[in-house]
Enzyme design. Structure first.
Site, PDB file in Angstrom:
ATOM      1  N   GLU A 175       0.825  -1.208   0.000  1.00 18.18           N
ATOM      2  CA  GLU A 175       0.000   0.000   0.000  1.00 18.18           C
ATOM      3  C   GLU A 175       0.860   1.260   0.000  1.00 18.18           C
ATOM      4  OE1 GLU A 175      -2.836  -0.636   3.200  1.00 18.18           O
ATOM      5  OE2 GLU A 175      -3.916  -2.088   1.946  1.00 18.18           O
ATOM      6  N   ALA A 216       0.692   5.766   0.942  1.00 17.37           N
ATOM      7  CA  ALA A 216      -0.033   6.889   1.550  1.00 17.37           C
ATOM      8  C   ALA A 216      -0.921   7.586   0.523  1.00 17.37           C
ATOM      9  CB  ALA A 216       0.962   7.870   2.163  1.00 17.37           C
ATOM     10  N   TYR A 258      -3.296   6.511  -1.623  1.00 21.43           N
ATOM     11  CA  TYR A 258      -3.939   5.194  -1.635  1.00 21.43           C
ATOM     12  C   TYR A 258      -4.023   4.560  -3.026  1.00 21.43           C
ATOM     13  CZ  TYR A 258      -5.676   6.709   2.989  1.00 21.43           C
ATOM     14  OH  TYR A 258      -5.787   7.170   4.274  1.00 21.43           O
ATOM     15  N   CYS A 300      -1.863  -4.552  -5.796  1.00 23.07           N
ATOM     16  CA  CYS A 300      -2.400  -5.795  -5.240  1.00 23.07           C
ATOM     17  C   CYS A 300      -1.357  -6.915  -5.302  1.00 23.07           C
ATOM     18  CB  CYS A 300      -3.618  -6.241  -6.030  1.00 23.07           C
ATOM     19  SG  CYS A 300      -5.048  -5.169  -5.905  1.00 23.07           S
ATOM     20  N   GLU A 330      -1.717  -9.904  -6.527  1.00 22.74           N
ATOM     21  CA  GLU A 330      -1.705 -10.607  -7.816  1.00 22.74           C
ATOM     22  C   GLU A 330      -0.836  -9.889  -8.833  1.00 22.74           C
ATOM     23  OE1 GLU A 330      -4.194  -9.677  -5.884  1.00 22.74           O
ATOM     24  OE2 GLU A 330      -6.087 -10.391  -6.701  1.00 22.74           O
ATOM     25  N   CYS A 352      -9.408  -8.194  -7.998  1.00 29.52           N
ATOM     26  CA  CYS A 352     -10.093  -6.956  -8.376  1.00 29.52           C
ATOM     27  C   CYS A 352     -10.092  -6.824  -9.903  1.00 29.52           C
ATOM     28  CB  CYS A 352      -9.417  -5.748  -7.725  1.00 29.52           C
ATOM     29  SG  CYS A 352      -7.890  -5.236  -8.539  1.00 29.52           S
TER      30      CYS A 352
HETATM   31  N1  THU Z   1      -6.071  -6.465  -2.567  1.00 31.75           N
HETATM   32  C1  THU Z   1      -5.256  -7.378  -3.158  1.00 31.75           C
HETATM   33  O1  THU Z   1      -4.035  -7.372  -2.955  1.00 31.75           O
HETATM   34  N2  THU Z   1      -5.795  -8.288  -3.991  1.00 31.75           N
HETATM   35  C2  THU Z   1      -7.141  -8.454  -4.182  1.00 31.75           C
HETATM   36  O2  THU Z   1      -7.558  -9.328  -4.906  1.00 31.75           O
HETATM   37  C3  THU Z   1      -8.084  -7.547  -3.523  1.00 31.75           C
HETATM   38  C4  THU Z   1      -7.490  -6.394  -2.801  1.00 31.75           C
HETATM   39  C5  THU Z   1      -5.490  -5.517  -1.605  1.00 31.75           C
HETATM   40  C6  THU Z   1      -5.422  -4.093  -2.048  1.00 31.75           C
HETATM   41  C7  THU Z   1      -5.376  -3.383  -0.696  1.00 31.75           C
HETATM   42  O3  THU Z   1      -4.029  -3.367  -0.231  1.00 31.75           O
HETATM   43  C8  THU Z   1      -6.181  -4.261   0.226  1.00 31.75           C
HETATM   44  O4  THU Z   1      -6.253  -5.518  -0.415  1.00 31.75           O
HETATM   45  C9  THU Z   1      -7.584  -3.752   0.495  1.00 31.75           C
HETATM   46  O5  THU Z   1      -8.253  -3.464  -0.683  1.00 31.75           O
END
Ligand code: THU
Length: 132
Positions: free
Chosen positions: A44, A46, A48, A53, A55, A87
């Protein structure tokens, strides 16, 4: 490598997740037909929207190390009550390289479900869509 082993590799990546904002660690493990596994976690930021992700971290590791084809499955492990399906942005990125990829989505209790990526992104836009 069994599906369960791949899912475990995805869970193992939680320890590297950088999640000071969501407190929602996600791990991923991408299996290739030659046996290589590329792992990833969410990172993540700051600002946002700059978050990446798990994946896509795994995908970028694979592509940037020269592995673009022969992907057979990706496991994604969250900590929630629901299965951690990828996502929209991750579906699109994965579709580019492996529209028929098997997706294993795990939830916090370790249970997981499997679908093909093309089911998660029906009528997707991919490299073939650019052919004239
Ligand atoms: N996130 C993932 O890493 N993969 C997903 O399939 C869904 C969401 C992460 C993004 C963010 O760091 C946190 O989960 C909350 O959305």
């Amino acid at each position: 490598m069994t599906d369960l082993e791949l899912v475990k590799k995805a869970f193992d990546m939680h320890r590297f997740s950088y999640v000071p904002y969501s407190h929602f660690p996600v791990g991923a493990a991408l299996l290739c037909e030659d046996g290589r596994v590329f792992t990833g976690c969410n990172v993540e930021n700051a600002a946002y929207g700059s978050t990446i992700c798990a994946e896509r971290t795994a995908l970028l590791k694979a592509v940037s190390e020269g592995c673009r084809e022969g992907w057979t499955a990706i496991a994604i492990a969250g900590t929630g009550e629901d299965y951690c399906w990828p996502c929209g942005a991750c579906r699109q990125m994965l579709y580019e390289f492996a529209p028929h990829l098997r997706v294993l989505a795990a939830r916090g209790d370790g249970q997981f479900q499997q679908v093909e990526l093309s089911q998660l992104l029906p009528m997707g836009f991919g490299p073939k869509s650019l052919e004239k």
